[in-house]
Every structure is written in structure tokens, then in C-alpha cells.
Scaffold this motif. Structure first.
Motif, PDB file in Angstrom:
ATOM      1  N   HIS A   1      10.599  10.845  49.649  1.00 43.25           N
ATOM      2  CA  HIS A   1      10.333   9.611  48.907  1.00 43.25           C
ATOM      3  C   HIS A   1       8.850   9.288  48.948  1.00 43.25           C
ATOM      4  CE1 HIS A   1       9.894   6.725  52.256  1.00 43.25           C
ATOM      5  NE2 HIS A   1      10.860   7.377  52.875  1.00 43.25           N
ATOM      6  N   VAL A   2       8.470   8.228  48.234  1.00 41.65           N
ATOM      7  CA  VAL A   2       7.031   8.015  47.999  1.00 41.65           C
ATOM      8  C   VAL A   2       6.444   6.804  48.726  1.00 41.65           C
ATOM      9  CG1 VAL A   2       7.161   9.115  45.726  1.00 41.65           C
ATOM     10  CG2 VAL A   2       7.388   6.633  45.869  1.00 41.65           C
ATOM     11  N   THR A   3       7.301   6.007  49.395  1.00 36.17           N
ATOM     12  CA  THR A   3       6.749   4.794  50.013  1.00 36.17           C
ATOM     13  C   THR A   3       6.352   5.051  51.464  1.00 36.17           C
ATOM     14  OG1 THR A   3       8.997   4.044  50.482  1.00 36.17           O
ATOM     15  CG2 THR A   3       7.959   3.179  48.511  1.00 36.17           C
ATOM     16  N   GLY A   4       5.580   4.086  52.010  1.00 34.72           N
ATOM     17  CA  GLY A   4       5.047   4.307  53.352  1.00 34.72           C
ATOM     18  C   GLY A   4       5.111   3.071  54.225  1.00 34.72           C
TER      19      GLY A   4
ATOM     20  N   SER B   1       6.511  -5.676  49.387  1.00 37.10           N
ATOM     21  CA  SER B   1       6.509  -4.565  50.362  1.00 37.10           C
ATOM     22  C   SER B   1       5.568  -3.447  49.933  1.00 37.10           C
ATOM     23  CB  SER B   1       7.924  -4.023  50.550  1.00 37.10           C
ATOM     24  OG  SER B   1       8.756  -5.035  51.078  1.00 37.10           O
ATOM     25  N   ASN B   2       5.555  -3.133  48.636  1.00 36.98           N
ATOM     26  CA  ASN B   2       4.625  -2.087  48.178  1.00 36.98           C
ATOM     27  C   ASN B   2       3.183  -2.589  48.197  1.00 36.98           C
ATOM     28  OD1 ASN B   2       6.244   0.147  47.823  1.00 36.98           O
ATOM     29  ND2 ASN B   2       6.847  -0.422  45.748  1.00 36.98           N
ATOM     30  N   ILE B   3       2.983  -3.837  47.806  1.00 30.40           N
ATOM     31  CA  ILE B   3       1.616  -4.373  47.781  1.00 30.40           C
ATOM     32  C   ILE B   3       1.055  -4.421  49.201  1.00 30.40           C
ATOM     33  CG2 ILE B   3       0.220  -6.448  47.280  1.00 30.40           C
ATOM     34  CD1 ILE B   3       2.254  -6.951  44.906  1.00 30.40           C
TER      35      ILE B   3
ATOM     36  N   ALA C   1      14.218  -1.537  41.963  1.00 32.78           N
ATOM     37  CA  ALA C   1      15.356  -1.042  42.754  1.00 32.78           C
ATOM     38  C   ALA C   1      15.375   0.471  42.651  1.00 32.78           C
ATOM     39  CB  ALA C   1      16.659  -1.645  42.235  1.00 32.78           C
ATOM     40  N   TYR C   2      16.054   1.090  43.592  1.00 31.82           N
ATOM     41  CA  TYR C   2      16.058   2.556  43.669  1.00 31.82           C
ATOM     42  C   TYR C   2      17.448   3.119  43.443  1.00 31.82           C
ATOM     43  CZ  TYR C   2      11.887   1.234  46.265  1.00 31.82           C
ATOM     44  OH  TYR C   2      10.712   0.658  46.644  1.00 31.82           O
ATOM     45  N   LEU C   3      17.473   4.331  42.943  1.00 36.43           N
ATOM     46  CA  LEU C   3      18.722   5.077  42.912  1.00 36.43           C
ATOM     47  C   LEU C   3      18.688   6.025  44.114  1.00 36.43           C
ATOM     48  CD1 LEU C   3      21.295   5.436  41.182  1.00 36.43           C
ATOM     49  CD2 LEU C   3      20.250   7.543  40.332  1.00 36.43           C
TER      50      LEU C   3
ATOM     51  N   PRO D   1      11.374  -1.644  52.804  1.00 37.36           N
ATOM     52  CA  PRO D   1      12.844  -1.506  52.774  1.00 37.36           C
ATOM     53  C   PRO D   1      13.317  -0.061  52.570  1.00 37.36           C
ATOM     54  CG  PRO D   1      12.128  -3.243  51.253  1.00 37.36           C
ATOM     55  CD  PRO D   1      10.887  -2.653  51.835  1.00 37.36           C
ATOM     56  N   LYS D   2      12.608   0.709  51.724  1.00 36.57           N
ATOM     57  CA  LYS D   2      13.065   2.095  51.489  1.00 36.57           C
ATOM     58  C   LYS D   2      12.824   2.965  52.713  1.00 36.57           C
ATOM     59  CE  LYS D   2      11.269   4.473  47.957  1.00 36.57           C
ATOM     60  NZ  LYS D   2      11.210   4.882  46.540  1.00 36.57           N
ATOM     61  N   VAL D   3      11.699   2.741  53.380  1.00 38.22           N
ATOM     62  CA  VAL D   3      11.395   3.503  54.594  1.00 38.22           C
ATOM     63  C   VAL D   3      12.490   3.244  55.635  1.00 38.22           C
ATOM     64  CG1 VAL D   3       9.759   3.661  56.532  1.00 38.22           C
ATOM     65  CG2 VAL D   3       8.900   3.504  54.185  1.00 38.22           C
TER      66      VAL D   3
ATOM     67  N   PHE E   1      -3.228  -1.994  32.957  1.00 42.32           N
ATOM     68  CA  PHE E   1      -2.293  -2.117  34.078  1.00 42.32           C
ATOM     69  C   PHE E   1      -1.609  -0.788  34.360  1.00 42.32           C
ATOM     70  CE2 PHE E   1      -2.802  -6.477  32.991  1.00 42.32           C
ATOM     71  CZ  PHE E   1      -2.633  -7.165  34.190  1.00 42.32           C
ATOM     72  N   ARG E   2      -1.565  -0.425  35.618  1.00 36.05           N
ATOM     73  CA  ARG E   2      -0.778   0.745  36.002  1.00 36.05           C
ATOM     74  C   ARG E   2       0.699   0.375  35.904  1.00 36.05           C
ATOM     75  NH1 ARG E   2       3.378   1.851  40.166  1.00 36.05           N
ATOM     76  NH2 ARG E   2       3.708   4.068  39.885  1.00 36.05           N
ATOM     77  N   VAL E   3       1.492   1.266  35.282  1.00 39.35           N
ATOM     78  CA  VAL E   3       2.949   1.086  35.258  1.00 39.35           C
ATOM     79  C   VAL E   3       3.620   2.378  35.704  1.00 39.35           C
ATOM     80  CG1 VAL E   3       3.070  -0.689  33.447  1.00 39.35           C
ATOM     81  CG2 VAL E   3       3.048   1.728  32.792  1.00 39.35           C
TER      82      VAL E   3
ATOM     83  N   PRO F   1      14.251   7.401  44.042  1.00 36.51           N
ATOM     84  CA  PRO F   1      13.204   6.962  43.111  1.00 36.51           C
ATOM     85  C   PRO F   1      13.535   5.608  42.493  1.00 36.51           C
ATOM     86  CG  PRO F   1      14.149   9.096  42.469  1.00 36.51           C
ATOM     87  CD  PRO F   1      15.066   8.476  43.477  1.00 36.51           C
ATOM     88  N   SER F   2      12.503   4.948  42.061  1.00 36.42           N
ATOM     89  CA  SER F   2      12.686   3.697  41.334  1.00 36.42           C
ATOM     90  C   SER F   2      13.470   3.986  40.056  1.00 36.42           C
ATOM     91  CB  SER F   2      11.303   3.154  40.994  1.00 36.42           C
ATOM     92  OG  SER F   2      11.359   2.384  39.843  1.00 36.42           O
ATOM     93  N   LEU F   3      14.317   3.042  39.671  1.00 42.11           N
ATOM     94  CA  LEU F   3      15.112   3.202  38.450  1.00 42.11           C
ATOM     95  C   LEU F   3      14.226   3.216  37.210  1.00 42.11           C
ATOM     96  CD1 LEU F   3      17.925   0.874  39.676  1.00 42.11           C
ATOM     97  CD2 LEU F   3      18.316   3.228  38.913  1.00 42.11           C
ATOM     98  N   ALA F   4      12.957   2.910  37.369  1.00 43.33           N
ATOM     99  CA  ALA F   4      12.017   2.929  36.242  1.00 43.33           C
ATOM    100  C   ALA F   4      11.438   4.324  36.000  1.00 43.33           C
ATOM    101  CB  ALA F   4      10.883   1.944  36.515  1.00 43.33           C
ATOM    102  N   LYS F   5      11.928   5.327  36.724  1.00 40.63           N
ATOM    103  CA  LYS F   5      11.317   6.662  36.621  1.00 40.63           C
ATOM    104  C   LYS F   5      12.245   7.715  36.016  1.00 40.63           C
ATOM    105  CE  LYS F   5       8.000   5.622  40.232  1.00 40.63           C
ATOM    106  NZ  LYS F   5       7.612   5.669  41.647  1.00 40.63           N
ATOM    107  N   PHE F   6      13.328   7.263  35.358  1.00 44.29           N
ATOM    108  CA  PHE F   6      14.319   8.230  34.858  1.00 44.29           C
ATOM    109  C   PHE F   6      14.319   8.379  33.345  1.00 44.29           C
ATOM    110  CE2 PHE F   6      15.979   7.036  39.035  1.00 44.29           C
ATOM    111  CZ  PHE F   6      16.261   8.279  39.565  1.00 44.29           C
TER     112      PHE F   6
HETATM  113  C1  LMR Z   1       6.094   2.445  42.115  1.00 45.59           C
HETATM  114  O1  LMR Z   1       5.862   3.566  41.632  1.00 45.59           O
HETATM  115  O2  LMR Z   1       5.395   1.465  41.940  1.00 45.59           O
HETATM  116  C2  LMR Z   1       7.342   2.274  42.980  1.00 45.59           C
HETATM  117  O3  LMR Z   1       8.420   2.802  42.291  1.00 45.59           O
HETATM  118  C3  LMR Z   1       7.202   2.981  44.277  1.00 45.59           C
HETATM  119  C4  LMR Z   1       8.447   2.844  45.080  1.00 45.59           C
HETATM  120  O4  LMR Z   1       9.162   3.824  45.240  1.00 45.59           O
HETATM  121  O5  LMR Z   1       8.690   1.721  45.557  1.00 45.59           O
END
Ligand code: LMR
Length: 332
Positions: free
Chosen positions: A37-40, A218-220, A241-243, A45-47, A174-176, A95-100
Motif C-alpha cells: 500500500h501507499v500510505t505511511g 491522516s494523509n495530510i 475510502a479504500y477497497l 487508518p490504513k497503516v 490541484f493534484r488529484v 487502493p483508494s476507490l478513486a483509482k479504479f
Molecule cells: C491519495 O492518493 O491521495 C490517497 O489515495 C492515498 C491513500 O491511499 O490514502
């Protein structure tokens, strides 16, 4: 899994060192199950959920499976992880549901601006027939299986200038994530979207490649975005949210008894993660303030202007997502 160290997640490992450590942490004869996964950080919450899942499997299925977690894009980043799952190079992702978008447009429902008032509504939606069906939206075309939805938080905009109204964002970049809904939403604000992998966001904000981004507390906090932004505005405009997912191939490779135990643990960890996510988000909001980050709040009137600006985005995606799915989410 050897007793001395169950989870590798907090170690800052390089790719090769991580692989070497992973191999040594599992007992001979145990099947290594890679979770990328990509978070740190330690408070994300994902970690926490990924580590819990690894701990549970490694204790309760000791001698059979050995889950090794690779956080922080150390094994695969955003652009490679789904392909790696297709190829069997990794077995678990979140992954975030925004990445599919390249696999299904249906998860666009989770991205529609202001569709969820809060995470409780999103959790209620995931328990509707429409929400449950979506776990398998990519089973036929990619062999991907959703094990559960892990909530991460509501999203907030940050930028290199103070944002109070959408018009403050005009002309900014803006980064998306790779979500068409997110891109349309940024355009509705008169700004330009730039899709980018999560691991690149801090550098892009720092060097001015982009002016702003949208994410959870949490990401910020864990990625320190507040260090390179003027402030964060409590827009609450979207869900992250993540799948939590695997492949049908992996599930088929387990014996029926092992598969049942694996799925039961996945279910329990998912419930636990969603029960504790609000507290984690609140703690990371406080952590941002403690670390010197600035947060702007909105009056109800100001917030309504964001809602009105973004509402037209829904229509654009209605056909692809399906009206029944949108209605189930909006009414949950
Ligand atoms: C992002 O890319 O901003 C997030 O989806 C990262 C994540 O997995 O929380």
C-alpha cells in the motif's frame, strides 16, 4: 512467521532490503502473502488496519500463511499496484476507490462531491445491496475481489493560498487521484486538475508543480502536506475510502477451510477499522494543529457555495455509475 517480528511496516525499507527481510521473517513452508500500500506513518487508518490484518493472519494461520506488509509505496506505487495484482506479484492491496477508473466507472459514486455527509453514511451505503454488489464490480473483467471497504476520512482542500470560496481556487493547479470525477470537480472550481501518484505529492507541492491538493487529515498529517501549504480548508467535500482487495486466483488457491478463515478475519478487521477511523482522523487533525498547520473553517453559507459549485458534476457521471447506485448512496 517467526515470533521476533510479525510486521515490517514501520521499518523504512528499500525495495530490496524489504524483500530480504520479508523472506527472513516468514518460516520455511509458510506461504508469503504480500500486502502493498501507499500510505505511511504510524497513525494512519490504513497503516493500522493493514498491520492488524497481518498480525491476525500471522497468529491465527501461523504455519500456513505469512502476510508481509509493504507500506509507503516501497513495493508498488499507485501506477503499478493493480497491474502487480493482475500478474500475481502481490496478493493484497487497499487502493483508494478513486483509482479504479481503468477497470470500472462505478466506483465514481464514492467520489461524487458532497454525496456523503460523513463516513457513517458511506458505511451505511456499503451495507446496502448496491454497495455490497460493488465489491465484485471488477471480478469478471480483472479477477479482482473486494474483501471489504475501509473508510479513510472525509477530504479537505489545501493550497498555497487561503481558500474560503471555490472562486479562491480559480486558476490554481490541484493534484488529484486518477479519478474522472475528481478532475471534473476541480474544473467546476475553475482550477486545473493534475493526476499524480500519491508518493509524488509532497515534492510537487513543495516545488510548485501544483498549488494544492485534497485529502484526509491522516494523509495530510502523515505526509506532512501542511508543511508546504498555506492552510487547509474544512470543506468536507468528498470521501476517501479504500477497497481492501485480493484476486480470485489467490482465493481459489486456498483450501476451503483456509479461505473461510482468511475471509472471516478480513471481515472482522474491516469492521474494527471502520469503528476506529473517526477517532484516528480526529487525532490527526489535532496533530496537524500541534505541528503548526493552519485549518480554515467555513460558515454554513460559505460551505453551501462549494456544494452548489460542485453539484453539476453528478449529472455528468450518472450514466456511467448508474442512477440506482447514486440513489442508494445519496439516500443511505
Ligand atoms: C491519495 O492518493 O491521495 C490517497 O489515495 C492515498 C491513500 O491511499 O490514502
Amino acid at each position: 512467521m517467526k515470533k521476533l517480528n510479525l510486521v515490517l511496516t514501520t521499518l523504512a525499507l528499500t525495495f530490496s532490503a524489504g524483500t530480504a527481510f520479508a523472506a527472513s521473517a516468514c518460516d520455511p513452508g509458510e506461504r508469503v502473502v504480500k500486502f502493498s500500500h501507499v500510505t505511511g506513518g504510524t497513525t494512519h487508518p490504513k497503516v493500522v488496519a493493514a498491520n492488524n490484518f497481518a498480525d491476525r493472519i500471522n497468529k491465527e494461520m501461523n504455519g500456513k500463511l505469512c502476510v508481509v506488509v509493504y507500506p509507503n509505496s516501497t513495493l508498488f506505487g499507485d501506477s503499478k499496484e493493480l497491474e502487480a495484482l493482475l500478474l500475481g506479484d502481490v496478493q493484497l492491496l487497499a487502493p483508494s476507490l478513486a483509482k479504479f477508473g481503468s477497470y470500472t466507472p462505478k466506483y465514481g459514486v464514492f467520489d461524487l462531491p458532497f454525496i456523503f455527509k460523513d463516513m457513517d453514511q458511506a458505511i451505511r451505503f456499503t451495507k446496502t445491496p448496491e454497495g455490497k454488489d460493488l465489491l465484485m464490480a471488477m471480478k469478471d473483467n480483472a479477477g479482482f475481489v473486494g474483501l471489504g471497504y475501509w473508510m479513510s476520512g472525509m477530504k479537505y482542500f489545501s493550497a498555497n493560498k487561503k481558500l474560503i470560496l471555490p472562486s479562491d481556487a480559480e486558476g490554481l493547479k490541484f493534484r488529484v487521484q486518477t479519478s474522472d470525477v475528481a478532475k471534473a470537480m476541480i474544473k467546476a472550481m475553475g482550477a486545473s486538475p493534475q493526476a499524480m501518484a500519491f508518493s509524488e505529492v509532497y515534492g510537487a507541492l513543495q516545488t510548485g508543480v501544483v498549488d494544492g491538493q485534497e485529502n484526509t487529515w491522516s494523509n495530510i498529517y502523515t505526509k506532512k502536506f501542511y508543511e508546504v501549504q498555506d492552510s487547509i480548508t474544512e470543506t468536507n467535500h468528498q470521501l476517501l475510502a479504500y477497497l481492501f482487495m485480493t484476486s480470485q486466483d489467490f482465493l481459489d488457491s486456498l483450501s476451503p477451510a483456509d479461505r473461510a478463515q482468511f475471509l472471516a478475519i478480513a471481515d472482522e478487521v474491516t469492521q474494527e477499522a471502520n469503528e476506529s477511523v473517526k477517532a484516528k482522523e480526529a487525532a490527526n487533525r489535532a496533530n496537524i494543529l500541534k505541528a503548526g498547520g493552519k485549518i480554515n473553517t467555513l460558515t454554513p453559507e460559505q460551505r453551501q457555495i462549494w456544494v452548489d459549485t460542485m453539484k453539476p458534476v453528478w449529472k455528468k457521471f450518472q450514466g456511467d455509475i448508474g442512477e440506482n447506485i447514486i440513489n442508494a448512496a445519496a439516500g443511505a
